[in-house]
Design a protein around this motif. Structure first.
Motif, PDB file in Angstrom:
ATOM      1  N   LYS A 291       0.759  -1.144   0.310  1.00 39.22           N
ATOM      2  CA  LYS A 291      -0.401   0.032   0.293  1.00 39.22           C
ATOM      3  C   LYS A 291       1.180   1.074  -0.259  1.00 39.22           C
ATOM      4  O   LYS A 291       2.156   1.073   0.031  1.00 39.22           O
ATOM      5  CB  LYS A 291      -0.958  -0.176   0.942  1.00 39.22           C
ATOM      6  N   LYS A 292       0.218   2.150  -0.485  1.00 35.86           N
ATOM      7  CA  LYS A 292       1.309   3.975  -0.455  1.00 35.86           C
ATOM      8  C   LYS A 292       1.366   4.400   1.475  1.00 35.86           C
ATOM      9  O   LYS A 292       0.410   4.046   1.574  1.00 35.86           O
ATOM     10  CB  LYS A 292       0.695   4.110  -1.223  1.00 35.86           C
ATOM     11  N   GLU A 293       2.452   4.905   0.887  1.00 35.86           N
ATOM     12  CA  GLU A 293       2.525   5.480   2.334  1.00 35.86           C
ATOM     13  C   GLU A 293       1.483   6.540   2.892  1.00 35.86           C
ATOM     14  O   GLU A 293       1.204   6.973   3.881  1.00 35.86           O
ATOM     15  CB  GLU A 293       3.900   6.132   3.157  1.00 35.86           C
ATOM     16  N   HIS A 294       1.431   6.987   1.723  1.00 37.18           N
ATOM     17  CA  HIS A 294      -0.028   8.577   1.427  1.00 37.18           C
ATOM     18  C   HIS A 294      -0.093   8.409   0.419  1.00 37.18           C
ATOM     19  O   HIS A 294       0.423   7.879  -0.582  1.00 37.18           O
ATOM     20  CB  HIS A 294       0.989   9.968   2.103  1.00 37.18           C
ATOM     21  N   PHE A 295      -1.038   9.832   0.538  1.00 38.16           N
ATOM     22  CA  PHE A 295      -1.311   9.056  -1.677  1.00 38.16           C
ATOM     23  C   PHE A 295      -0.734  10.087  -2.660  1.00 38.16           C
ATOM     24  O   PHE A 295      -1.413   9.521  -3.539  1.00 38.16           O
ATOM     25  CB  PHE A 295      -2.802  10.760  -0.827  1.00 38.16           C
ATOM     26  N   PHE A 296       0.599  10.950  -2.033  1.00 42.67           N
ATOM     27  CA  PHE A 296       0.942  11.505  -2.647  1.00 42.67           C
ATOM     28  C   PHE A 296       2.670  10.235  -3.425  1.00 42.67           C
ATOM     29  O   PHE A 296       3.394  10.420  -4.104  1.00 42.67           O
ATOM     30  CB  PHE A 296       1.630  12.713  -2.558  1.00 42.67           C
ATOM     31  N   SER A 297       2.236   9.535  -3.083  1.00 41.82           N
ATOM     32  CA  SER A 297       3.660   8.596  -2.815  1.00 41.82           C
ATOM     33  C   SER A 297       3.590   7.497  -3.981  1.00 41.82           C
ATOM     34  O   SER A 297       2.154   7.573  -4.183  1.00 41.82           O
ATOM     35  CB  SER A 297       3.245   7.117  -2.037  1.00 41.82           C
TER      36      SER A 297
ATOM     37  N   LYS B 181       4.851   1.827  -3.635  1.00 44.02           N
ATOM     38  CA  LYS B 181       3.965   1.777  -2.864  1.00 44.02           C
ATOM     39  C   LYS B 181       4.898   0.637  -1.636  1.00 44.02           C
ATOM     40  O   LYS B 181       5.990   0.187  -2.196  1.00 44.02           O
ATOM     41  CB  LYS B 181       2.840  -0.032  -3.309  1.00 44.02           C
ATOM     42  N   HIS B 182       4.978   1.015  -0.473  1.00 47.31           N
ATOM     43  CA  HIS B 182       5.466   0.227   0.789  1.00 47.31           C
ATOM     44  C   HIS B 182       4.428  -1.026   1.266  1.00 47.31           C
ATOM     45  O   HIS B 182       3.218  -1.431   0.960  1.00 47.31           O
ATOM     46  CB  HIS B 182       5.730   1.338   1.933  1.00 47.31           C
TER      47      HIS B 182
END
Length: 199
Positions: free
Chosen positions: A5-11, A14-15
Motif C-alpha cells: 500500500k502507499k504510505e500516503h496519497f502522493f506516494s 507502494k510500501h
C-alpha cells in the motif's frame, strides 16, 4: 502475508508490510432481547500454530504456546499441512492481576486452498448452499436449549412436567377424590330425608 500500500496519497511507490497470518475465532451467545455476550476466543498464527487435540477431554490452556507453565507445545504450519482438524481451547484474556481463563473448547477444521481449488470446491457460508467441502450437519442441540418465554409449551414439558409429573397426577387424583366426597356429603342428607319420608 505481504500487504502493499502507499504510505500516503502522493506516494509513487507502494510500501510493503509483512504481517503474520493470524486466524481469530470468537464465540458469542445469541441473545434476543439483550446484547450478545462474548464467551471466548482462540488466536492462531497459521504459519506457526499449536497442534490440535484429537479429543475434547484432553484440551487445556497448556496447549497454547504462551501457557503459564512454559510447557513446550508441538507446533504446525497450515501452509505445510494444508489441512488441520481437531480441538482448541477457547479462553478469555485476563487483566494485569487476573490469569487467562478457559471458557470452552472448539472443534474446527482449517484448510488452505489455492484460488483455482477454491473455485473448483465452492462452499456456502455456514450451512447455506452449497453445503459442501465440507458438508455441515445441523447442530445437535439438546431439546432443552431454548428460552422459556419464547417456548412456553416446551417449558411446561421439559421443566415442569418432567420434574413434577407425579405430583401433578397425584394432585388431580386427590382433587377428584375430594370432589366425589364433597358431592356425596352434599347430596347425602337429601337422599336420607327422602327415604325417611318415603317410609
Amino acid at each position: 502475508m505481504v500487504i502493499k500500500k502507499k504510505e500516503h496519497f502522493f506516494s509513487l511507490d507502494k510500501h510493503e508490510e509483512k504481517h503474520p497470518v493470524t486466524f481469530v475465532a470468537q464465540i458469542w451467545d445469541n441473545d434476543i432481547f439483550t446484547p450478545d455476550d462474548f464467551l471466548g476466543l482462540v488466536e492462531l498464527n497459521l504459519n506457526f500454530m499449536p497442534k490440535a487435540n484429537k479429543f475434547a477431554k484432553s484440551v487445556s490452556l497448556d496447549d497454547l504456546p504462551d501457557n503459564e507453565k512454559g510447557k513446550p507445545v508441538p507446533m504446525v504450519s497450515l501452509f505445510d499441512q494444508k489441512n488441520v482438524k481437531g480441538w482448541w481451547p477457547m479462553y478469555e484474556e485476563g487483566g494485569p492481576d487476573t490469569p487467562r481463563e478457559m471458557t470452552g473448547k472448539c472443534e474446527m477444521e482449517l484448510e488452505i486452498l489455492s484460488k483455482e481449488d477454491a473455485e473448483a470446491k465452492p462452499a456456502g457460508k455456514g450451512q447455506e448452499e452449497p453445503n459442501e467441502n465440507p458438508h455441515l450437519n445441523s447442530p445437535n442441540r439438546p431439546a432443552t436449549s431454548f428460552l422459556w418465554f419464547t417456548s412456553p409449551w416446551k417449558s411446561l414439558k421439559y421443566i415442569i412436567w418432567n420434574n413434577y409429573k407425579w405430583y401433578i397426577i397425584g394432585g388431580f387424583i386427590l382433587l377428584l377424590v375430594l370432589a366425589m366426597v364433597g358431592l356425596f356429603i352434599y347430596s347425602a342428607p337429601s337422599s336420607i330425608m327422602k327415604k325417611l319420608v318415603g317410609q
